[in-house]
Design a protein around this motif. Structure first.
Motif, PDB file in Angstrom:
ATOM      1  N   ASP A  45       5.984 -20.008   0.503  1.00  0.00           N
ATOM      2  CA  ASP A  45       5.626 -20.163   1.901  1.00  0.00           C
ATOM      3  C   ASP A  45       6.348 -19.195   2.817  1.00  0.00           C
ATOM      4  O   ASP A  45       6.150 -19.230   4.032  1.00  0.00           O
ATOM      5  N   ASN A  46       7.193 -18.346   2.276  1.00  0.00           N
ATOM      6  CA  ASN A  46       7.970 -17.439   3.116  1.00  0.00           C
ATOM      7  C   ASN A  46       7.212 -16.127   3.295  1.00  0.00           C
ATOM      8  O   ASN A  46       7.146 -15.306   2.376  1.00  0.00           O
ATOM      9  N   PRO A  47       6.621 -15.890   4.456  1.00  0.00           N
ATOM     10  CA  PRO A  47       5.842 -14.654   4.642  1.00  0.00           C
ATOM     11  C   PRO A  47       6.697 -13.398   4.521  1.00  0.00           C
ATOM     12  O   PRO A  47       6.175 -12.313   4.241  1.00  0.00           O
ATOM     13  N   ALA A  48       8.009 -13.530   4.709  1.00  0.00           N
ATOM     14  CA  ALA A  48       8.884 -12.360   4.609  1.00  0.00           C
ATOM     15  C   ALA A  48       8.966 -11.835   3.185  1.00  0.00           C
ATOM     16  O   ALA A  48       9.375 -10.692   2.961  1.00  0.00           O
ATOM     17  N   LEU A  49       8.571 -12.655   2.215  1.00  0.00           N
ATOM     18  CA  LEU A  49       8.598 -12.223   0.815  1.00  0.00           C
ATOM     19  C   LEU A  49       7.266 -11.653   0.358  1.00  0.00           C
ATOM     20  O   LEU A  49       7.158 -11.162  -0.770  1.00  0.00           O
ATOM     21  N   SER A  50       6.246 -11.716   1.183  1.00  0.00           N
ATOM     22  CA  SER A  50       4.910 -11.322   0.756  1.00  0.00           C
ATOM     23  C   SER A  50       4.861  -9.889   0.241  1.00  0.00           C
ATOM     24  O   SER A  50       4.214  -9.592  -0.761  1.00  0.00           O
ATOM     25  N   GLY A  51       5.555  -8.987   0.922  1.00  0.00           N
ATOM     26  CA  GLY A  51       5.528  -7.601   0.501  1.00  0.00           C
ATOM     27  C   GLY A  51       6.130  -7.390  -0.876  1.00  0.00           C
ATOM     28  O   GLY A  51       5.688  -6.514  -1.628  1.00  0.00           O
ATOM     29  N   PHE A  52       7.127  -8.182  -1.219  1.00  0.00           N
ATOM     30  CA  PHE A  52       7.715  -8.084  -2.550  1.00  0.00           C
ATOM     31  C   PHE A  52       6.739  -8.591  -3.609  1.00  0.00           C
ATOM     32  O   PHE A  52       6.588  -7.989  -4.680  1.00  0.00           O
ATOM     33  N   TYR A  53       6.068  -9.686  -3.296  1.00  0.00           N
ATOM     34  CA  TYR A  53       5.165 -10.305  -4.267  1.00  0.00           C
ATOM     35  C   TYR A  53       3.885  -9.490  -4.477  1.00  0.00           C
ATOM     36  O   TYR A  53       3.224  -9.642  -5.502  1.00  0.00           O
ATOM     37  N   THR A  54       3.533  -8.655  -3.542  1.00  0.00           N
ATOM     38  CA  THR A  54       2.278  -7.901  -3.663  1.00  0.00           C
ATOM     39  C   THR A  54       2.490  -6.415  -3.922  1.00  0.00           C
ATOM     40  O   THR A  54       1.540  -5.637  -3.876  1.00  0.00           O
ATOM     41  N   GLN A  55       3.721  -6.023  -4.190  1.00  0.00           N
ATOM     42  CA  GLN A  55       3.965  -4.601  -4.442  1.00  0.00           C
ATOM     43  C   GLN A  55       3.242  -4.146  -5.708  1.00  0.00           C
ATOM     44  O   GLN A  55       2.886  -4.951  -6.578  1.00  0.00           O
ATOM     45  N   LYS A  56       3.052  -2.873  -5.809  1.00  0.00           N
ATOM     46  CA  LYS A  56       2.237  -2.287  -6.870  1.00  0.00           C
ATOM     47  C   LYS A  56       3.118  -1.473  -7.821  1.00  0.00           C
ATOM     48  O   LYS A  56       3.652  -0.440  -7.424  1.00  0.00           O
ATOM     49  N   PRO A  57       3.296  -1.903  -9.064  1.00  0.00           N
ATOM     50  CA  PRO A  57       4.116  -1.113  -9.988  1.00  0.00           C
ATOM     51  C   PRO A  57       3.400   0.169 -10.396  1.00  0.00           C
ATOM     52  O   PRO A  57       2.189   0.169 -10.612  1.00  0.00           O
ATOM     53  N   VAL A  58       4.133   1.227 -10.475  1.00  0.00           N
ATOM     54  CA  VAL A  58       3.593   2.509 -10.921  1.00  0.00           C
ATOM     55  C   VAL A  58       4.202   2.807 -12.282  1.00  0.00           C
ATOM     56  O   VAL A  58       5.367   3.191 -12.392  1.00  0.00           O
ATOM     57  N   TRP A  59       3.417   2.606 -13.325  1.00  0.00           N
ATOM     58  CA  TRP A  59       3.911   2.778 -14.689  1.00  0.00           C
ATOM     59  C   TRP A  59       3.802   4.241 -15.113  1.00  0.00           C
ATOM     60  O   TRP A  59       2.738   4.843 -15.002  1.00  0.00           O
ATOM     61  N   ARG A  60       4.905   4.757 -15.603  1.00  0.00           N
ATOM     62  CA  ARG A  60       4.941   6.119 -16.135  1.00  0.00           C
ATOM     63  C   ARG A  60       5.672   6.100 -17.474  1.00  0.00           C
ATOM     64  O   ARG A  60       6.465   5.193 -17.736  1.00  0.00           O
ATOM     65  N   SER A  86       0.814  -1.217   0.000  1.00  0.00           N
ATOM     66  CA  SER A  86       0.000   0.000   0.000  1.00  0.00           C
ATOM     67  C   SER A  86       0.841   1.257   0.000  1.00  0.00           C
ATOM     68  O   SER A  86       0.319   2.361  -0.023  1.00  0.00           O
ATOM     69  N   GLY A  87       2.168   1.069  -0.002  1.00  0.00           N
ATOM     70  CA  GLY A  87       3.026   2.231   0.103  1.00  0.00           C
ATOM     71  C   GLY A  87       3.246   2.939  -1.208  1.00  0.00           C
ATOM     72  O   GLY A  87       3.708   4.073  -1.233  1.00  0.00           O
ATOM     73  N   ALA A  88       2.956   2.297  -2.339  1.00  0.00           N
ATOM     74  CA  ALA A  88       3.186   2.929  -3.626  1.00  0.00           C
ATOM     75  C   ALA A  88       2.118   3.967  -3.881  1.00  0.00           C
ATOM     76  O   ALA A  88       0.949   3.777  -3.573  1.00  0.00           O
ATOM     77  N   THR A  89       2.542   5.056  -4.461  1.00  0.00           N
ATOM     78  CA  THR A  89       1.585   6.084  -4.823  1.00  0.00           C
ATOM     79  C   THR A  89       0.946   5.747  -6.148  1.00  0.00           C
ATOM     80  O   THR A  89       1.427   4.902  -6.887  1.00  0.00           O
ATOM     81  N   GLY A  90      -0.125   6.435  -6.458  1.00  0.00           N
ATOM     82  CA  GLY A  90      -0.776   6.206  -7.736  1.00  0.00           C
ATOM     83  C   GLY A  90       0.049   6.764  -8.859  1.00  0.00           C
ATOM     84  O   GLY A  90       1.144   7.235  -8.680  1.00  0.00           O
ATOM     85  N   GLY A  91      -0.477   6.736 -10.056  1.00  0.00           N
ATOM     86  CA  GLY A  91       0.257   7.262 -11.198  1.00  0.00           C
ATOM     87  C   GLY A  91      -0.279   6.676 -12.463  1.00  0.00           C
ATOM     88  O   GLY A  91      -1.072   5.735 -12.442  1.00  0.00           O
ATOM     89  N   GLN A  92       0.203   7.216 -13.572  1.00  0.00           N
ATOM     90  CA  GLN A  92      -0.287   6.751 -14.867  1.00  0.00           C
ATOM     91  C   GLN A  92      -0.043   5.262 -15.016  1.00  0.00           C
ATOM     92  O   GLN A  92       1.059   4.781 -14.821  1.00  0.00           O
ATOM     93  N   GLY A  93      -1.063   4.522 -15.348  1.00  0.00           N
ATOM     94  CA  GLY A  93      -0.903   3.106 -15.612  1.00  0.00           C
ATOM     95  C   GLY A  93      -0.721   2.272 -14.367  1.00  0.00           C
ATOM     96  O   GLY A  93      -0.343   1.125 -14.461  1.00  0.00           O
TER      97      GLY A  93
END
Length: 543
Positions: free
Chosen positions: A74-89, A54-61
């Motif tokens: 199964d590694n919960p420590a990787l969850s944040g990497f797998y669910t990050q939100k790309p901001v395409w510009r 949820s830390g990524a800001t919005g943006g085009q695309g």
């Protein structure tokens, strides 16, 4: 490396030193783009811990991530990497190169060390050409890698982004692997040391000359360790495959569709072995077999370039302006004699010297595509006529040597250190011994090809010799050209055995990389598989 500034050359040239293995298609695709994103190796010492989705800001695309990461393990420590939100510009001109209209850029945050996912992170550069067709007909993302190792994905993303069929239904996407392009880069040497590395004589006269070469390679390796810092131990294909799985999840794909060329086939195969349940439609073009050890690999490639030179010579002998006479065997002996003479007495051109390794680099790179053969014929004719200047200019272009003697765009550092991490490189002593051996079967370009694998590795990985375990991998399309110089056709039969559900599409022809060579038969087969999931019949051959 990145040359391949010229798409008009048919994706023929790669800028690398002395015939690095699967590098050419990649370079030719780069269309003069310069690195974008962060190139500061200090990026490896950046933020700690996984990014917050949820830390990524919005943006085009900006794409909405899935509620849960697809196949995130199964590694919960990787969850944040797998669910990050790309901001395409929109990409800047620096990121994508001139003329890349419509390309979008973003960042992909990954752990520096997957064994310590709460520690330091780095940001990889990612690129996208959005699908052009109607939303209802779109198939999702098609990830690509053009090879190298060390080549940015920008050129191939841009090229396939103009495809009439694939780009209508796919977002064409890719990430620059760690050490490469717009991602945190591998840095090793200044211009003078780069010159010395790329002019090492592949036919050293004695043990003292081998020791001298070893000292140059050691200096280069020490430079890599000093300049690249804590990124260096975290390079290589195995970790790139882990990064690719994060990329897959961030794109929202349960299964990844993928098109890899040359070294990109090696990355694709390693990914498929590790994550067979996440493999969608994979096309591997210009096959690298992960199960071949480093000595056999260098020997096989040396023989591939020898075969390719003789095919070029056969064509040259039918054309006006060819510097050779007689048969392809005569041409091979003639060039070998010329290379020996240059080795004994390198050619002085002002403050520069043209040596055997540099001529071997140019000849080898121009063998990557028959579309480059006319230019190679002219370069050799000039050399034979006593005018070596065009050959030196061609070397600078293929090696990405700037007029001021710098190599800012060279892929050589990444090529070396990713090869080192993969356990693919040879010591100077090993290269000298193998080069003498291959001279019996590949006398013309064999020694230079072998020496392209020589390095002093500051962070070496183990040589992988076990065959690929592909029993559970879904059917892939494996494209192999019979007279491919850099990734010889012999790999096709071995990989077919290791990937039993897959189909080999044989291309009876010359050059490295069939799809980007605009072979209509290959394009139809690849497009049919990527768009409809239809593999060609076993035994199919294109010409």
């Amino acid at each position: 490396m990145k040359a391949f500034q010229a798409l008009s050359r048919g994706f023929s040239l790669a800028s690398v030193r002395r015939v690095p293995p699967a590098v050419a298609v990649a370079g030719a695709l780069l269309v003069g783009c310069s690195s974008g994103g962060t190139s500061d190796n200090a990026a490896a010492t950046g933020s700690a811990g996984a990014p917050s989705p949820s830390g990524a800001t919005g943006g085009q695309g900006a794409a909405s991530p899935p509620a849960t990461a697809p196949n995130s393990g199964d590694n919960p420590a990787l969850s944040g990497f797998y669910t990050q939100k790309p901001v395409w510009r929109p990409c800047s001109a620096q990121q994508s190169g001139s003329g890349q209209s419509g390309m979008q850029c973003a960042g992909l945050r990954v752990p520096l060390d997957y064994a310590a996912p709460t520690g330091k992170t780095i940001e990889l550069a990612v690129y996208r050409m959005p699908a052009r067709g109607p939303e209802a007909q779109r198939l999702g993302a098609l990830a690509v890698n053009p090879g190298g190792p060390g080549s940015s994905v920008v050129g191939l993303v841009a090229y396939l982004g103009q495809s009439a069929n694939l780009a209508a239904r796919h977002d064409i996407v890719g990430f620059d692997p760690r050490g490469v392009g717009g991602s945190p880069r591998t840095e090793c040497a200044d211009g003078p040391l780069m010159d010395r590395v790329q002019s090492l004589d592949p036919t050293p006269a004695d043990a003292a000359a081998v020791d001298e070469a070893a000292a140059v390679l050691k200096e280069f390796g020490q430079g890599c360790a000093a300049r690249t810092g804590d990124l260096l131990p975290h390079l290589g294909t195995a970790v790139a495959a882990e990064d690719m799985d994060v990329f897959r999840a961030v794109l929202g794909e349960d299964k990844l569709d993928y098109f890899g060329v040359s070294y990109g086939t090696y990355l694709g195969a390693i990914y498929a072995e590790k994550y067979p349940d996440r493999v969608g439609r994979f096309v591997l073009d210009g096959l690298v077999d992960p199960g071949v050890g480093r000595f056999a690999n260098a020997r096989e490639q040396a023989e591939g370039f020898e075969k390719a030179f003789r095919a070029f010579a056969a064509d040259c002998l039918t054309r006006a302006g060819c510097p050779f006479t007689g048969t392809p065997d005569n041409a091979a002996r003639s060039l070998r004699a010329r290379l020996d003479a240059i080795s004994a007495s390198p050619i002085r051109l002002g403050t520069r010297t043209l040596g055997e390794a540099m001529v071997g680099t140019v000849v080898s790179m121009y063998l990557y595509s028959p579309q480059s053969w006319p230019e190679l014929r002219q370069l050799l004719a000039s050399l034979y006529a006593g005018n070596p200047r065009p050959m030196l200019t061609a070397f600078d272009e293929t090696a990405d040597r700037a007029p001021d003697g710098t190599y800012e765009e060279s892929i050589l550092p990444a090529y070396y250190e990713i090869g080192c991490a993969d356990g693919r490189m040879l010591s100077a002593e090993e290269a000298a011994t193998l080069a003498r051996e291959v001279s019996a079967t590949a006398p013309t370009l064999g020694p230079a090809t072998v020496w392209s694998w020589a390095a002093d590795c500051p962070a070496p990985g183990p040589d992988r010799t076990q065959p690929l375990d592909g029993a559970d991998v879904p059917g892939m399309l494996l494209v192999s050209t019979t007279r491919d110089p850099a990734t010889p056709h012999a790999a096709a039969a071995r990989l077919q055995t290791r990937l039993p559900a897959s189909v080999v599409l044989t291309v009876d022809g010359d050059g490295h990389g069939a799809y980007t060579a605009r072979n209509g038969c290959v394009i139809r087969a690849v497009d049919a598989f990527l768009l409809n999931g239809k593999l060609p019949a076993r035994g199919t051959t294109c010409s």
